[in-house]
Design an enzyme around this catalytic site. Sequence first.
Site, PDB file in Angstrom:
ATOM      1  N   LYS A   1      51.155   3.612  54.786  1.00 24.48           N
ATOM      2  CA  LYS A   1      50.230   2.714  55.480  1.00 24.48           C
ATOM      3  C   LYS A   1      49.031   3.535  55.959  1.00 24.48           C
ATOM      4  CE  LYS A   1      50.023  -0.825  59.099  1.00 24.48           C
ATOM      5  NZ  LYS A   1      48.819  -0.319  59.764  1.00 24.48           N
TER       6      LYS A   1
ATOM      7  N   GLU B   1      42.041  -0.216  51.366  1.00 19.16           N
ATOM      8  CA  GLU B   1      41.765   0.420  52.649  1.00 19.16           C
ATOM      9  C   GLU B   1      40.737   1.516  52.449  1.00 19.16           C
ATOM     10  OE1 GLU B   1      43.308  -0.113  56.696  1.00 19.16           O
ATOM     11  OE2 GLU B   1      43.805  -1.097  54.799  1.00 19.16           O
TER      12      GLU B   1
END
Length: 752
Positions: A122, A180
């Site tokens: 993440k 991201e």
Amino acid sequence: MTTSESDLEAARDEAAGLTSRILELRDQYYEGNGSTVSDAEYDAMVRRLDEIEREHPELQKPDSPTQTVGGRAETTQFAPVEHAERMLSLDNVFSFDELAEWAGKVERDAGAERVRFLTELKIDGLAINLRYENGVLVTAATRGDGVVGEDVTGNVLTMGTIPDRLKGEGHPPLVEVRGEIFFPVAEFDALNAAQAAAGERLFANPRNAAAGSLRQKEEGKSPERLALMTKRLRGLRMLVHGIGAWPVPELEASTGVTSQSDIYGLLETWGLPISTHFRVFETVEEVDAFITRYGEQRSSVEHQIDGIVIKVDDLGLHEELGSTSRAPRWATAFKYSPEEVNTKLLDIVVSVGRTGRATPFAVMQKVEVAGSEVRQATLHNQQVVKAKGVLIGDTVVLRKAGDVIPEVLGPVIELRDGTEREFVMPEDCPECGTRLAPAKEGDIDLRCPNAKSCPAQVRGRVEHIASRGSLDIEGLGEVAAAALTQPLEPAEPPLATEAGLFDLTMDDILPIRVVVRDSETGLEKLDGDRPKVMTPFRVSKTREDGSPVPSKRAEVLLENLEKAKTSPLWRILVGLSIRHVGPVAARALADYFGSLDAIRAASRDELAAVDGVGGIIADALLDWFEVDWHREIIDRWTAAGVQFSTPGHPGPGAAEAAGGVLAGLTVVATGSLEGFSREGAQEAILLAGGKAGNSVSKKTDFVAAGPGAGSKLTKAETLGVRIIDAAQFAILVKDGPDALDAPSAGDEAAPI
């Protein structure tokens, strides 16, 4: 009012307060690119609000923070962009029990179908949505509120790593690629160095830097600031992790893709950057192991991570499991304990080390971060303090990634109340009063030039002598070193320099007193208006003749000082605190010359020619021997019985070909290797005849990597250098490289 009504009213008030605060923090995070609280505090608020709403469902509203995605739709800085498909957030789990509960629900709802879990890092960055029409990039937008984001297309294209046209053919009429944007840690450090050089404020962390850099506008900027803006954008990277606005049936029919992992392969063929740090597992136990491994090795990754994302790999199950108003049911995020926290900066004190360097240290309220308690962190020098913009009394952001030294990133300016004050670097050494000055013109660091007798420098050198990497003298720790070197009126310290260390007797050390320091702050404790003192080398009892009784510490110290006199020559060389002479160079010198006399008699060229020494260390050796009080150390240690030679050594150069199981091999040890200290791992390599490398190159033969391994591990993977774990390292230094491939040696370490 009944008890139940009273409970509901209290819950309503708490929920309202939490909602207001969470929304305020969301605005700070998504619109202001920062936050006045740590991620852990924010997560705790959201979890508490969720608990209240579960206990009292009537309090849950459609616009509650537990039901919506962070960020606002309205924007005045950038044009709004409506996503073709809503961008969801992720629910979080914080323990393996919670993860197992989530996986159990998924497997139950999947029925008879086997569930496979795609597990990936993440990234702690900024969510982005790339809209491609027939393979051409139309817009790049931030997440916003999940429905409407901000148009940052120009800045994304400036990054130079996102294609404006996809590779290949047969692209769908419309697809949204989600990913991201982040600063790699190395790029972030370089960015802050450039910010400091330009007199600009430093960024608190890579996430804030990424958000701030991506949401810049060109209007009104000078050419210099435009150049800096472009440089910042060029430092950004993106990894993609999913798609939207392409219905699964159409996707499967046109490409044959049926899983999330297949999507990554498709995205890669389109020329989009994907992460290599993902795996597909059959069981939640395997997911647990992946989470544990990266939890121990977070600092080895090129970008910051704050958890692990777990997704159901099968796309058909995505459709079946569905989503809530804010998050998919087929995915969750395991959040690690925070590596960044907020704490109070109580003071900035200046410490002088064994080299004379004067270093400001942040003294903070004790706080737990990355699994350990932290009270102090270095601020390096007065210019770093200024660049970070911290004031004494600030709430500051503190980072500690794995085994990395704690670092103060910057202040939370929004929490200032006017009582904060600026740090002023002292002009004089806080220990001996000598005027501080740069070692040479242009140096940023200030140093105390009183190397011989500054108590702080003597204390530091004595501690260094006793360290594991040097003579490893038990009983001579921080307190003992301070007691031996601290001038405490009316008595003079036993050690004006380290020259007298091996002359110490029980009569010398029993009267010693030392100032007691507070374990929280490192500052002196007071007894009334005077410093509090203790006598570390004696107990409170006295003999019949009134003489003090020695403590066990005193007896151990003297016994181990005697043993240290016959330490290997290389350890004694390290203990002399000669600049640049660490364990590797000291071992090379000791192995080649065999005695200190032979080293002193050697010319610069002879010293520099020794493998692992070179010209810089040769010059440092010659300079050290020119100082009269350095020669006094050698003379007094020799008179006290310290052994400055290796018994049986045949003379300079003769022992160079002695060999060993690692002869001719270079091994780099990085991270925490079970069974070995950092110095112990290097010593094991040297004792086996190998070269203990400090950096990884094509000439490196092995990298022994444990938890906390960082950039060295990444470089080893890039260069294809063989990576081994602690168990294999123990085999390597004992039996050599052939033993690693023997059946009894076990399998090669799994890739990290």
